[in-house]
Write a protein that holds these residues in place. Structure first.
Motif, mmCIF file in Angstrom:
data_model
loop_
_atom_site.group_PDB
_atom_site.id
_atom_site.type_symbol
_atom_site.label_atom_id
_atom_site.label_comp_id
_atom_site.label_asym_id
_atom_site.label_seq_id
_atom_site.Cartn_x
_atom_site.Cartn_y
_atom_site.Cartn_z
ATOM 1 N N VAL A 46 -11.975 15.622 14.988
ATOM 2 C CA VAL A 46 -10.941 15.680 13.952
ATOM 3 C C VAL A 46 -9.588 15.617 14.645
ATOM 4 O O VAL A 46 -9.354 16.308 15.644
ATOM 5 C CB VAL A 46 -11.046 16.972 13.125
ATOM 6 C CG1 VAL A 46 -9.859 17.101 12.180
ATOM 7 C CG2 VAL A 46 -12.349 16.990 12.335
ATOM 8 N N VAL A 47 -8.713 14.782 14.114
ATOM 9 C CA VAL A 47 -7.363 14.616 14.661
ATOM 10 C C VAL A 47 -6.349 15.146 13.654
ATOM 11 O O VAL A 47 -6.405 14.807 12.467
ATOM 12 C CB VAL A 47 -7.077 13.134 14.967
ATOM 13 C CG1 VAL A 47 -5.618 12.940 15.382
ATOM 14 C CG2 VAL A 47 -8.022 12.615 16.048
ATOM 15 N N ASP A 48 -5.432 15.996 14.125
ATOM 16 C CA ASP A 48 -4.271 16.379 13.323
ATOM 17 C C ASP A 48 -3.257 15.253 13.446
ATOM 18 O O ASP A 48 -2.730 15.001 14.537
ATOM 19 C CB ASP A 48 -3.670 17.694 13.826
ATOM 20 C CG ASP A 48 -4.535 18.903 13.492
ATOM 21 O OD1 ASP A 48 -5.482 18.758 12.696
ATOM 22 O OD2 ASP A 48 -4.260 19.979 14.037
ATOM 23 N N VAL A 49 -2.999 14.580 12.348
ATOM 24 C CA VAL A 49 -2.186 13.366 12.379
ATOM 25 C C VAL A 49 -0.703 13.719 12.497
ATOM 26 O O VAL A 49 -0.189 14.582 11.770
ATOM 27 C CB VAL A 49 -2.432 12.518 11.117
ATOM 28 C CG1 VAL A 49 -1.558 11.275 11.132
ATOM 29 C CG2 VAL A 49 -3.908 12.139 11.021
ATOM 30 N N GLU A 50 -0.004 13.027 13.403
ATOM 31 C CA GLU A 50 1.424 13.231 13.606
ATOM 32 C C GLU A 50 2.258 12.094 13.019
ATOM 33 O O GLU A 50 3.295 12.333 12.420
ATOM 34 C CB GLU A 50 1.722 13.357 15.107
ATOM 35 C CG GLU A 50 1.157 14.601 15.755
ATOM 36 C CD GLU A 50 2.004 15.836 15.494
ATOM 37 O OE1 GLU A 50 3.076 15.699 14.873
ATOM 38 O OE2 GLU A 50 1.594 16.930 15.920
ATOM 39 N N ARG A 51 1.826 10.860 13.218
ATOM 40 C CA ARG A 51 2.563 9.702 12.717
ATOM 41 C C ARG A 51 1.571 8.653 12.229
ATOM 42 O O ARG A 51 0.490 8.495 12.781
ATOM 43 C CB ARG A 51 3.437 9.068 13.806
ATOM 44 C CG ARG A 51 4.602 9.916 14.249
ATOM 45 C CD ARG A 51 5.686 10.011 13.191
ATOM 46 N NE ARG A 51 6.853 10.706 13.713
ATOM 47 C CZ ARG A 51 6.994 12.022 13.753
ATOM 48 N NH1 ARG A 51 6.010 12.802 13.314
ATOM 49 N NH2 ARG A 51 8.096 12.582 14.241
ATOM 50 N N VAL A 52 1.983 7.920 11.170
ATOM 51 C CA VAL A 52 1.154 6.843 10.616
ATOM 52 C C VAL A 52 2.050 5.656 10.301
ATOM 53 O O VAL A 52 3.146 5.827 9.750
ATOM 54 C CB VAL A 52 0.433 7.282 9.316
ATOM 55 C CG1 VAL A 52 -0.532 6.192 8.857
ATOM 56 C CG2 VAL A 52 -0.302 8.577 9.516
ATOM 57 N N GLY A 53 1.600 4.466 10.649
ATOM 58 C CA GLY A 53 2.303 3.256 10.255
ATOM 59 C C GLY A 53 1.775 2.761 8.915
ATOM 60 O O GLY A 53 0.624 3.009 8.553
ATOM 61 N N VAL A 54 2.621 2.078 8.166
ATOM 62 C CA VAL A 54 2.210 1.449 6.908
ATOM 63 C C VAL A 54 2.208 -0.055 7.133
ATOM 64 O O VAL A 54 3.253 -0.663 7.394
ATOM 65 C CB VAL A 54 3.154 1.832 5.751
ATOM 66 C CG1 VAL A 54 2.747 1.105 4.477
ATOM 67 C CG2 VAL A 54 3.127 3.338 5.527
ATOM 68 N N CYS A 55 1.033 -0.638 7.041
ATOM 69 C CA CYS A 55 0.809 -2.043 7.369
ATOM 70 C C CYS A 55 0.817 -2.891 6.094
ATOM 71 O O CYS A 55 0.672 -2.379 4.978
ATOM 72 C CB CYS A 55 -0.538 -2.140 8.073
ATOM 73 S SG CYS A 55 -1.103 -3.788 8.458
ATOM 74 N N GLY A 56 0.946 -4.206 6.283
ATOM 75 C CA GLY A 56 0.823 -5.106 5.140
ATOM 76 C C GLY A 56 -0.520 -4.978 4.452
ATOM 77 O O GLY A 56 -0.626 -5.133 3.229
ATOM 78 N N THR A 57 -1.564 -4.678 5.233
ATOM 79 C CA THR A 57 -2.890 -4.444 4.649
ATOM 80 C C THR A 57 -2.860 -3.261 3.694
ATOM 81 O O THR A 57 -3.484 -3.295 2.619
ATOM 82 C CB THR A 57 -3.915 -4.202 5.767
ATOM 83 O OG1 THR A 57 -3.963 -5.343 6.621
ATOM 84 C CG2 THR A 57 -5.297 -3.942 5.196
ATOM 85 N N ASP A 58 -2.140 -2.202 4.073
ATOM 86 C CA ASP A 58 -2.028 -1.033 3.196
ATOM 87 C C ASP A 58 -1.336 -1.398 1.889
ATOM 88 O O ASP A 58 -1.707 -0.904 0.817
ATOM 89 C CB ASP A 58 -1.260 0.080 3.895
ATOM 90 C CG ASP A 58 -1.945 0.558 5.158
ATOM 91 O OD1 ASP A 58 -3.186 0.682 5.144
ATOM 92 O OD2 ASP A 58 -1.252 0.792 6.154
ATOM 93 N N MET A 59 -0.327 -2.264 1.976
ATOM 94 C CA MET A 59 0.370 -2.692 0.769
ATOM 95 C C MET A 59 -0.557 -3.504 -0.135
ATOM 96 O O MET A 59 -0.509 -3.400 -1.363
ATOM 97 C CB MET A 59 1.602 -3.514 1.148
ATOM 98 C CG MET A 59 2.615 -2.749 1.996
ATOM 99 S SD MET A 59 3.173 -1.218 1.214
ATOM 100 C CE MET A 59 4.059 -1.882 -0.193
#
Length: 251
Positions: A46-59
């Motif tokens: 399990v990873v405690d998330v610090e940063r996430v990118g928003v990709c065109g795929t996410d859109m």
């Protein structure tokens, strides 16, 4: 970091901790909701998330137009997010304890590990693969915590910022494109598109001593390309037909 927390709803349900996640429930329908925390099984962390990118795929997932939704490889509700960085906070059975507390990012493509493609190291084209936050229902990183196989992890240097760590995944795609173009110092290269991937490709190609022209439709982005070392920036309708390139990379 946003830490996991206990809520009254969690206590009533018998859970010690609850985490928040961004969930897309349908085309252009989404919100932050409380979800149960992930529990690592054999070979998982399990990873405690610090940063996430928003990709065109996410859109595309948010809009409901992503091909995987149309082909049945993914369905709503889903949790997006595949460009991420964070800290390992829990490990499952058979995982080396040295991973606890490690600063990490990870692969998006999770192959079955058993088919001919996986056995040849081509897990990214495994027919039965999961893709974190994209394919097969594997929850993504737009959440406080993320479940990941330990085999997909990559350690990050202590000196690397979390934002840079979240850019490792798209940077890997960009580097692969530059490698595939087989370019060398002195070549002139055209990068078509000054988005995140195009600008990363520009920097990798420039680092190899190539002259990089960047083509786009947006003047501010082309201005950023110039700041990052582009040899020339060209609006798409101004492209000349008398320039020859060793390679063109479509971004």
């Amino acid at each position: 970091m946003i830490t996991a927390r206990v809520t009254e709803a969690a206590r009533r349900a018998g859970h010690d901790v609850i985490v928040r996640a961004f969930v897309i429930t349908g085309p252009k329908q989404a919100g932050v909701v409380d979800v149960e925390p992930p529990t690592p099984e054999r070979g998982q962390v399990v990873v405690d998330v610090e940063r996430v990118g928003v990709c065109g795929t996410d859109m595309e997932l948010f809009a409901g137009s992503m091909p995987y939704l149309l082909e049945g490889h993914e369905k709503f509700p889903l949790r997006p997010g595949h460009e991420w960085a964070g800290t390992v906070s829990a490990i499952g059975p058979d995982v080396d304890e040295a991973w606890l507390g490690a600063r990490v990012t990870g692969d998006t493509m999770l192959g079955c590990g058993e088919c001919a493609r996986c056995l040849r190291g081509r897990h990214h084209v495994c027919e039965n693969r999961y893709e974190i936050g994209i394919r097969g229902g594997w929850p993504g990183a737009l959440a406080e915590q993320l479940l990941v196989p330990v085999t997909a992890l990559h350690r990050l240097p202590e000196t690397m910022s979390w934002t840079t760590g979240a850019l490792v995944e798209p940077a890997g795609c960009a580097l692969r494109a530059v490698d595939a173009a087989n370019i060398s110092a002195g070549n002139r290269v055209c990068v078509w598109g000054p988005g995140t991937l195009g600008l990363l490709i520009l920097q990798f190609a420039t680092a190899r001593g190539t002259l990089v022209d960047v083509v786009g439709i947006d003047s501010p982005r082309l201005s950023l390309a110039r700041e990052l070392g582009a040899h020339a920036t060209i609006l798409h309708n101004d492209l000349r037909d008398d320039v020859r390139y060793a390679a063109v990379i479509d971004a």
